[in-house]
Design an enzyme around this catalytic site. Sequence first.
Site, mmCIF file in Angstrom:
data_model
loop_
_atom_site.group_PDB
_atom_site.id
_atom_site.type_symbol
_atom_site.label_atom_id
_atom_site.label_comp_id
_atom_site.label_asym_id
_atom_site.label_seq_id
_atom_site.Cartn_x
_atom_site.Cartn_y
_atom_site.Cartn_z
ATOM 1 N N LYS A 79 16.699 4.882 2.652
ATOM 2 C CA LYS A 79 17.489 4.964 3.889
ATOM 3 C C LYS A 79 18.779 4.202 3.638
ATOM 4 C CE LYS A 79 13.793 4.646 7.338
ATOM 5 N NZ LYS A 79 13.202 3.709 8.300
ATOM 6 N N VAL A 120 9.721 6.788 9.670
ATOM 7 C CA VAL A 120 8.892 7.892 9.193
ATOM 8 C C VAL A 120 7.488 7.419 8.810
ATOM 9 C CG1 VAL A 120 10.814 9.339 8.407
ATOM 10 C CG2 VAL A 120 9.849 7.628 6.847
ATOM 11 N N ASP A 132 3.153 3.943 6.719
ATOM 12 C CA ASP A 132 2.353 3.669 7.913
ATOM 13 C C ASP A 132 3.197 3.307 9.123
ATOM 14 O OD1 ASP A 132 3.149 1.046 6.746
ATOM 15 O OD2 ASP A 132 1.922 0.231 8.368
ATOM 16 N N GLU A 154 8.017 2.616 -5.519
ATOM 17 C CA GLU A 154 8.072 2.209 -4.114
ATOM 18 C C GLU A 154 7.939 3.417 -3.200
ATOM 19 O OE1 GLU A 154 8.487 -0.320 -2.045
ATOM 20 O OE2 GLU A 154 9.841 -1.839 -2.844
ATOM 21 N N ASP A 155 7.474 3.187 -1.978
ATOM 22 C CA ASP A 155 7.465 4.271 -0.996
ATOM 23 C C ASP A 155 8.870 4.509 -0.448
ATOM 24 O OD1 ASP A 155 7.505 1.813 0.383
ATOM 25 O OD2 ASP A 155 5.994 2.379 1.857
ATOM 26 N N LYS A 162 0.801 -1.206 0.000
ATOM 27 C CA LYS A 162 0.000 0.000 0.000
ATOM 28 C C LYS A 162 0.844 1.271 0.000
ATOM 29 C CE LYS A 162 -3.031 -2.311 3.203
ATOM 30 N NZ LYS A 162 -3.597 -2.207 4.575
ATOM 31 N N GLY A 163 2.065 1.168 0.511
ATOM 32 C CA GLY A 163 2.859 2.355 0.827
ATOM 33 C C GLY A 163 3.023 3.384 -0.274
ATOM 34 N N ARG A 207 -1.041 6.780 7.202
ATOM 35 C CA ARG A 207 -0.734 6.880 5.766
ATOM 36 C C ARG A 207 -1.296 8.161 5.156
ATOM 37 N NH1 ARG A 207 1.202 1.784 4.006
ATOM 38 N NH2 ARG A 207 0.305 0.002 5.076
ATOM 39 N N ASP A 232 14.491 0.408 2.189
ATOM 40 C CA ASP A 232 15.082 0.375 3.527
ATOM 41 C C ASP A 232 16.203 -0.665 3.517
ATOM 42 O OD1 ASP A 232 15.187 0.910 6.313
ATOM 43 O OD2 ASP A 232 13.727 -0.637 6.773
#
Length: 179
Positions: free
Chosen positions: A130, A152, A158, A98-99, A42-43, A164, A102
């Site tokens: 990141k 974050v 989220d 992508e959100d 969902k991000g 969100r 990481d």
Amino acid sequence: MDRMFGRPIVTQEQMRMRIRELGRQITMDYAGKDLILVGVLKGAYAFYADLARAIRIPMRVDFLVVASYAGKPKSSGKVKMVTDLTEDIAGLDVLLVEDIVDSGLTAQYLINTLHKRNPKSIKICSLLSKPERREKHVPIDYVGFEIPNKYVVGYGLDYQQKYRNLPYLAVLDTVDDDG
Ligand code: IMP
Ligand code: MG
């Protein structure tokens, strides 16, 4: 909701400006190509909607859903595709949206999985990265913002499925995210 967070680390205005630049760059890079913009839900939903409208070439849209965090702020180390694409990507130029990248596990899993379907090309555009947290080296072709090792939320991201809808990006101080 805004009261729960301090100052945004990325404001709505900064987001708007950066996404416009990314849209311009992608428009140039994909001119004459058969682009399919694949949102990783969902991000990525908020970023995706804004980015798609900043790209000025005809393109297809599609989405997939992955689960990697199972409601925890820390990666479980496992990635699972919960919902697959609806389109056949063979011969198409795929841009994954992508959100955040990481550890890199999700991005690596998606590249490997989609590569087997014979797209013409496959690249990644992530709103956030990141770099300090990276475990898997995955080249990210387009990055909105590199951020420090902080958890974050907002703008699609989220914490336990909430926040969100926060219209900017904020640090969630209460989460210990150092490993
Ligand atoms: P990965 O570790 O690169 O596989 O990241 C997987 C997913 O973790 C991302 O797509 C996000 O959904 C989530 N994630 C990583 N860092 C954060 C964060 O700071 N806030 C919210 N979600 C995050
Ligand atoms: Mg998430």
